[in-house]
Design a protein around this motif. Structure first.
Motif: not given
Length: 167
Positions: A18, A22, A59-60, A63, A66-67, A136-137, A139-140, A143
């Motif tokens: 994770c 990242t 999940r990592s 997220v 997406r970026r 999910a929040q 992982f955001e 990041l």
């Protein structure tokens, strides 16, 4: 023939699925965007052997993607004593993992492992929380924290690099 890197950076969390992958992905993109990839070697590892050989948590990966950060080629590995000797920066995501790294470190290098968030002092949080058991929040949030600390780390490394052409 490519020259050997002038700096080596290792990101470390518990399982290397994770937080540390990242950080590896974010920092790798920053370094590539600056054209410094031949000067800085980047890797990640875990203090525990739970996930050796596994890809990062989906999940990592989602997220990060997406970026604009690619993590699909990364695989978990366990940190070694040799890593602490070899890497210039050994950056733990939290105090527990930093303590494990210090126990693993050879004499004379016990203080080498540091908290990654020291490069984002303005963030006001010393540790990157483990999002594994959360939603999910989490992982955001990880990041967000990793992006800020990575920018601070790159600023420090750029000051310490000897020869690269810096734009």
């Amino acid at each position: 023939m490519p020259s050997s890197p002038q700096m080596r950076v290792l990101f470390v969390c518990m399982g290397n699925i994770c937080r540390s992958p990242t950080a590896e992905a974010v920092f790798r993109k920053l370094v590539q965007d600056e054209g410094l990839e031949t000067h800085i070697e980047i890797d990640s590892a875990g203090t525990h052997a739970y996930h050796i050989g596994n890809p990062p948590d989906t999940r990592s990966t989602a997220v990060a993607l997406r970026r604009g950060y690619e993590m699909d080629v990364l695989r978990a590995r366990q940190v070694t004593r040799s890593d602490i000797e070899t890497f210039d920066y050994v950056l733990a995501m939290d105090r527990d993992n930093a303590a494990i790294l210090r126990q693993l470190a050879p004499e004379g290098l016990k203080e080498k492992p540091q908290l990654f968030m020291r490069f984002a002092a303005d963030y006001g949080i010393a540790e990157v929380p483990d999002p594994y058991y959360g939603g999910a929040q989490g992982f955001e949030q990880v990041l967000d924290m990793v992006e800020q600390a990575s920018a601070g780390l790159l600023t420090e490394i750029r000051r310490n690099l000897v020869a690269p052409r810096i734009r």
